[in-house]
Enzyme design. Structure first.
Site, PDB file in Angstrom:
ATOM      1  N   HIS A   1      -7.943  -2.126   2.391  1.00  0.00           N
ATOM      2  CA  HIS A   1      -7.471  -3.329   1.697  1.00  0.00           C
ATOM      3  C   HIS A   1      -6.635  -4.208   2.627  1.00  0.00           C
ATOM      4  O   HIS A   1      -6.609  -5.431   2.474  1.00  0.00           O
ATOM      5  CB  HIS A   1      -6.662  -2.948   0.452  1.00  0.00           C
ATOM      6  CG  HIS A   1      -7.512  -2.565  -0.720  1.00  0.00           C
ATOM      7  ND1 HIS A   1      -8.178  -3.490  -1.497  1.00  0.00           N
ATOM      8  CD2 HIS A   1      -7.826  -1.357  -1.236  1.00  0.00           C
ATOM      9  CE1 HIS A   1      -8.851  -2.878  -2.449  1.00  0.00           C
ATOM     10  NE2 HIS A   1      -8.663  -1.570  -2.310  1.00  0.00           N
TER      11      HIS A   1
ATOM     12  N   GLU B   1     -15.807   6.102  -5.393  1.00  0.00           N
ATOM     13  CA  GLU B   1     -15.229   4.877  -5.948  1.00  0.00           C
ATOM     14  C   GLU B   1     -16.320   3.807  -6.035  1.00  0.00           C
ATOM     15  O   GLU B   1     -16.475   2.980  -5.133  1.00  0.00           O
ATOM     16  CB  GLU B   1     -14.068   4.381  -5.094  1.00  0.00           C
ATOM     17  CG  GLU B   1     -12.859   5.309  -5.088  1.00  0.00           C
ATOM     18  CD  GLU B   1     -11.644   4.705  -4.405  1.00  0.00           C
ATOM     19  OE1 GLU B   1     -11.736   3.557  -3.914  1.00  0.00           O
ATOM     20  OE2 GLU B   1     -10.605   5.380  -4.353  1.00  0.00           O
TER      21      GLU B   1
ATOM     22  N   HIS C   1     -15.149   0.152  -5.392  1.00  0.00           N
ATOM     23  CA  HIS C   1     -14.553  -0.271  -4.116  1.00  0.00           C
ATOM     24  C   HIS C   1     -15.653  -0.776  -3.180  1.00  0.00           C
ATOM     25  O   HIS C   1     -16.419   0.010  -2.617  1.00  0.00           O
ATOM     26  CB  HIS C   1     -13.800   0.898  -3.474  1.00  0.00           C
ATOM     27  CG  HIS C   1     -13.129   0.551  -2.175  1.00  0.00           C
ATOM     28  ND1 HIS C   1     -11.762   0.326  -2.072  1.00  0.00           N
ATOM     29  CD2 HIS C   1     -13.629   0.397  -0.921  1.00  0.00           C
ATOM     30  CE1 HIS C   1     -11.466   0.057  -0.804  1.00  0.00           C
ATOM     31  NE2 HIS C   1     -12.581   0.098  -0.084  1.00  0.00           N
TER      32      HIS C   1
ATOM     33  N   ALA D   1      -4.968   5.505   0.002  1.00  0.00           N
ATOM     34  CA  ALA D   1      -4.673   5.610   1.435  1.00  0.00           C
ATOM     35  C   ALA D   1      -3.190   5.397   1.698  1.00  0.00           C
ATOM     36  O   ALA D   1      -2.496   4.710   0.944  1.00  0.00           O
ATOM     37  CB  ALA D   1      -5.480   4.573   2.208  1.00  0.00           C
TER      38      ALA D   1
ATOM     39  N   ASP E   1     -11.828  -4.443  -4.965  1.00  0.00           N
ATOM     40  CA  ASP E   1     -12.113  -3.586  -6.117  1.00  0.00           C
ATOM     41  C   ASP E   1     -12.614  -4.489  -7.239  1.00  0.00           C
ATOM     42  O   ASP E   1     -11.974  -5.506  -7.552  1.00  0.00           O
ATOM     43  CB  ASP E   1     -10.853  -2.841  -6.564  1.00  0.00           C
ATOM     44  CG  ASP E   1     -10.369  -1.831  -5.538  1.00  0.00           C
ATOM     45  OD1 ASP E   1     -11.210  -1.330  -4.766  1.00  0.00           O
ATOM     46  OD2 ASP E   1      -9.160  -1.547  -5.516  1.00  0.00           O
TER      47      ASP E   1
ATOM     48  N   GLN F   1       0.830  -1.203   0.000  1.00  0.00           N
ATOM     49  CA  GLN F   1       0.000   0.000   0.000  1.00  0.00           C
ATOM     50  C   GLN F   1       0.865   1.254   0.000  1.00  0.00           C
ATOM     51  O   GLN F   1       0.571   2.235  -0.685  1.00  0.00           O
ATOM     52  CB  GLN F   1      -0.921   0.003   1.220  1.00  0.00           C
ATOM     53  CG  GLN F   1      -1.889   1.167   1.270  1.00  0.00           C
ATOM     54  CD  GLN F   1      -2.901   1.131   0.146  1.00  0.00           C
ATOM     55  OE1 GLN F   1      -3.374   0.064  -0.244  1.00  0.00           O
ATOM     56  NE2 GLN F   1      -3.255   2.295  -0.380  1.00  0.00           N
TER      57      GLN F   1
ATOM     58  N   SER G   1      -5.300   1.766   5.078  1.00  0.00           N
ATOM     59  CA  SER G   1      -6.088   1.235   3.968  1.00  0.00           C
ATOM     60  C   SER G   1      -7.012   0.095   4.377  1.00  0.00           C
ATOM     61  O   SER G   1      -6.603  -0.821   5.105  1.00  0.00           O
ATOM     62  CB  SER G   1      -5.163   0.732   2.858  1.00  0.00           C
ATOM     63  OG  SER G   1      -5.897   0.094   1.831  1.00  0.00           O
TER      64      SER G   1
END
Length: 267
Positions: A177, A233, A236, A170, A184, A149, A175
């Site tokens: 993620h 987004e 996302h 981020a 995503d 990230q 993040s």
């Protein structure tokens, strides 16, 4: 005084004394039971129950029934917005992961990208149902470690500048993620991949209308940049579980608003 008169006088005195004692004994009041210690309704009921129990040979039924402790009532636990392992953890520019090196212990394959096991299972089912409706979904990215990230954020900063990079990516440790709960998505043909126009594509439109049924929300909705800190987004998706996802979908609010947390437009 002659002896006869003395005897007569004594006899009269004794007679008067006896009469007085009899009078006092006859008219003495009985004890007033109403002045004894007051008896409450529960005491009366208990005594009555005890008398009935003694007569029947069974144990008396208590007159007092305790009020249940509110804390003992069954119910769902409150959502956990802080623990990295929680499905409802809130990660944003004000709330980094406590452990910057966190890696979920239950990562599983979700059509080519790693996600937490529960999120992966939900995504796979969503993909199957979307395909049955004639819509193809592609998983573009899932779990991303802090180091990865950080490299991504640095590349965006180099290519687009600090302001744009902060709005679309981020920092390391901040993040979603990294939780393994964010994915995503895109169209099978790659149309509008990671772009706002994705919302108008088959995959984008289908996900916006149905993702909540599988426990996913559009984490950064349009018009909520001042709350989430990131631009719109539509690709996302964030897994929070079907119950919470349904509530957010119905209310049309962000995860921050649902959790009662302050907006996080910047670090």
């Amino acid at each position: 005084m002659p002896g006869q008169h003395v005897k007569t006088h004594i006899a009269m005195i004794v007679c008067v004394c006896l009469c007085l004692l009899a009078y006092l004994s006859w008219f003495s009041p009985e004890p007033d039971l109403s002045t004894s210690a007051p008896v409450s309704d529960s005491d009366s009921a208990t005594r009555a129950a005890a008398s009935e129990g003694a007569a029947s040979g069974t144990a008396p039924t208590p007159a007092f029934v305790p009020t249940p402790d509110p804390e003992s009532k069954a119910g769902a636990p409150a959502p956990d917005y802080d623990s990295a392992q929680s499905l409802t953890v809130v990660v944003n520019k004000h709330r980094p992961l406590t452990d910057r090196a966190y890696v979920p212990a239950d990562l599983a394959d979700a059509a080519g990208v790693p996600l937490r096991a529960e999120a992966a299972s939900a995504y796979l089912q969503m993909s199957v149902d979307a395909a049955a409706a004639g819509v193809g979904l592609t998983a573009v990215s899932g779990f991303r470690a802090a180091d990865a990230q950080g490299l991504l954020h640095d590349s965006y900063t180099t290519n687009y500048g600090v302001s744009t990079a902060e709005a679309i990516s981020a920092r390391a440790g901040f993040s979603e993620h990294q939780t393994g709960l964010a994915v995503d998505i895109g169209n099978n043909d790659g149309a509008c991949s990671l772009q706002s126009c994705f919302a108008a594509t088959p995959a984008g439109a289908w996900a916006a209308a149905n993702a909540h049924r599988y426990g996913f929300i559009i984490r950064y909705p349009d018009g909520a940049e001042h709350i989430t800190g990131f631009t719109y987004e539509p690709w996302h998706l964030r897994y929070v579980g079907p119950d919470v996802a349904q509530k957010l979908f119905d209310a049309g609010i962000t995860l921050e608003e649902y959790a009662g947390l302050p907006a996080a437009p910047g670090y």
